[in-house]
Design an enzyme around this catalytic site. Structure first.
Site, PDB file in Angstrom:
ATOM      1  N   GLU A   1    -104.096 -32.821 -55.436  1.00 32.74           N
ATOM      2  CA  GLU A   1    -104.043 -31.744 -54.740  1.00 32.74           C
ATOM      3  C   GLU A   1    -104.203 -30.578 -56.399  1.00 32.74           C
ATOM      4  O   GLU A   1    -105.198 -29.690 -56.176  1.00 32.74           O
ATOM      5  CB  GLU A   1    -103.453 -30.499 -53.889  1.00 32.74           C
ATOM      6  CG  GLU A   1    -103.954 -31.211 -53.018  1.00 32.74           C
ATOM      7  CD  GLU A   1    -103.035 -30.987 -51.417  1.00 32.74           C
ATOM      8  OE1 GLU A   1    -103.784 -31.428 -49.862  1.00 32.74           O
ATOM      9  OE2 GLU A   1    -102.325 -30.117 -51.734  1.00 32.74           O
TER      10      GLU A   1
ATOM     11  N   PHE B   1     -88.688 -24.924 -43.126  1.00 34.18           N
ATOM     12  CA  PHE B   1     -89.198 -25.553 -42.438  1.00 34.18           C
ATOM     13  C   PHE B   1     -88.507 -26.255 -41.104  1.00 34.18           C
ATOM     14  O   PHE B   1     -88.544 -25.623 -39.556  1.00 34.18           O
ATOM     15  CB  PHE B   1     -90.007 -26.527 -42.528  1.00 34.18           C
ATOM     16  CG  PHE B   1     -91.470 -26.301 -43.438  1.00 34.18           C
ATOM     17  CD1 PHE B   1     -92.870 -25.636 -42.924  1.00 34.18           C
ATOM     18  CD2 PHE B   1     -91.538 -26.358 -44.944  1.00 34.18           C
ATOM     19  CE1 PHE B   1     -93.959 -25.317 -43.227  1.00 34.18           C
ATOM     20  CE2 PHE B   1     -92.401 -25.966 -45.348  1.00 34.18           C
ATOM     21  CZ  PHE B   1     -94.119 -25.749 -44.939  1.00 34.18           C
TER      22      PHE B   1
END
Length: 429
Positions: free
Chosen positions: A168, A12
């Site tokens: 999640e 990233f």
């Protein structure tokens, strides 16, 4: 004019640096052990058959193809020589640099708990997600042949860690079982499957406000997830997980999302920098402009860096921190080329989000705005679509999400690899 040799190591943050230096008079080399960039926030959807691996991965060369000053080197960094300004790789010649950015991220931290490295599944890479997906589906296939295996924990899935990834994943697994696999296995009592979320603190999503944390816990409970708070994992083997309160959960599946530690490259830098180079969490101490003390030609960003906020608190190990840091480093390099001073890093917190599944998510946004339920879920969907790299990936993910929403189906239910019992790398030692 001699063009500066600029090395970038990592995902990233590294790509943010390369993007920020596009068109600048520097030669950029992006180094990665994979030839693709992974959008890690959606790994859990690959693991729960909601998306394909190619939906959340994009070739690194394709990302930098439009940057005429950028090249890519696929390889694993084995050593960084700070004095010689050289990066050694596992294959091919070494790379020399004028400026280096180390953004190697973090790896799974097992905290030395017996059995996790040998019997747990991680969720830090595409390989981890595919292995976990294949294992989960195979457990149902085995139970369909021999339903007695359910009593031994074949359909019990224990998740260690109640942070965003654990929450999640728990929501995704529950939806996969109750919406999809219940139809795939009509002769199997699929509703006997259990998803157990174990969090050693007193609440899930500990970085979120208490009201959002409690809301997420209630939604998980309503959807059938067994949330165990205040209790951690003390050991694991291939048939069970033992908790710190002495209870034992029979299971063939432990997914470890409870912690990360800085990449082993932190130790490589610390060996040359000496005592005090690392924090207690194994992150590299950096200056306010994210350069190494005594080595202004080296920047460390992302999960690897012990960057701090305005009040001296360590910044979270999140992708937005790495991206903003990468943009700052690129600006500082350009400033140096133009004879201007560098600027310090100031992270702008744009909020945090976590989804529990359909019509359920929590979000903490700037200005004290808190979202939950359908509004939070739609915000989560939009943000992750925007953050994905590549137009094709965005279209594929949007189509897959729309298909799943309309049909309650998940197309990526393929068992493609051999069964694996050890996927958490023992890199925390």
């Amino acid at each position: 004019l001699v063009r500066a040799r600029f090395g970038v190591v990592g995902p990233f943050g590294g790509l943010a640096v390369a993007k920020g230096l596009a068109g600048s008079p520097v030669d950029v080399v992006v180094v990665d052990s994979n030839n693709f960039h992974t959008f890690q926030p959606l790994l859990y959807q690959v693991a729960t058959a909601g998306l394909d691996a190619a939906d959340i991965a994009h070739p690194v060369r394709g990302i930098v193809a439009r940057h005429r000053n950028a090249d890519v080197r696929m390889g694993r960094v084995t050593w960084i020589d700070l004095e010689a300004r050289r990066v050694d790789l596992d294959e091919g010649p070494s790379l020399e640099y004028d400026h280096l950015v180390v953004a190697a991220g973090a790896v799974t931290n097992t905290y030395g708990i017996p059995g996790i490295a040998e019997h747990g599944f991680g969720l830090k890479s595409v390989g981890d997600a595919l292995a976990l997906r294949a294992h989960v589906l195979r457990q149902f296939e085995r139970a369909a042949v021999n339903p007695q295996l359910i009593d031994d924990g074949a359909l019990t899935f224990v998740i260690g860690g109640g942070g965003p990834t654990g929450v999640e994943l728990a929501g995704g697994l529950t939806e996969l079982v109750e919406r999809v696999l219940v139809k795939d296995f009509p002769s199997l009592d699929v509703r006997r499957a259990r998803v157990v979320l174990v969090e050693p603190t007193e609440r899930v999503l500990g970085a979120f406000p208490t009201s959002l944390s409690n809301s997420a816990r209630r939604v998980l409970a309503r959807r059938g997830v067994e949330v165990v708070l205040g209790v951690g994992v003390s050991r694991a083997d291939e048939k069970s997980v033992e908790l710190t309160d002495g209870s034992v959960v029979p299971t063939a599946t432990l997914v470890w999302t409870a912690g990360v530690t800085a990449s082993p490259l932190a130790a490589v830098l610390a060996e040359q920098l000496g005592e005090g180079a690392l924090t207690r969490g194994g992150r590299v101490v950096v200056e306010r402009d994210l350069t190494l003390p005594g080595h202004p030609e080296v920047s460390v960003i992302g999960d690897l860096a012990a960057a701090t906020g305005d009040h001296g608190d360590p910044l979270p190990q999140l992708a937005p921190v790495a991206v903003q840091a990468g943009a700052l480093v690129a600006r500082n390099v350009v400033a140096g080329l133009e004879g201007r001073p560098s600027e310090d890093f100031r992270y702008v917190d744009r909020g945090s989000m976590a989804t529990i599944g359909r019509h359920a998510a929590v979000a903490q946004l700037p200005g004290g705005i808190r979202l939950r339920g359908t509004v939070g879920w739609l915000s989560w969907l939009l943000l992750h679509l925007v953050m994905l790299v590549g137009f094709r990936n965005r279209v594929n993910v949007l189509v897959n999400w729309a298909w799943s929403y309309l049909t309650y189906d998940r197309a990526s239910r393929l068992i493609l690899d051999d069964d694996r019992t050890r996927t958490v790398p023992d890199e925390s030692k």
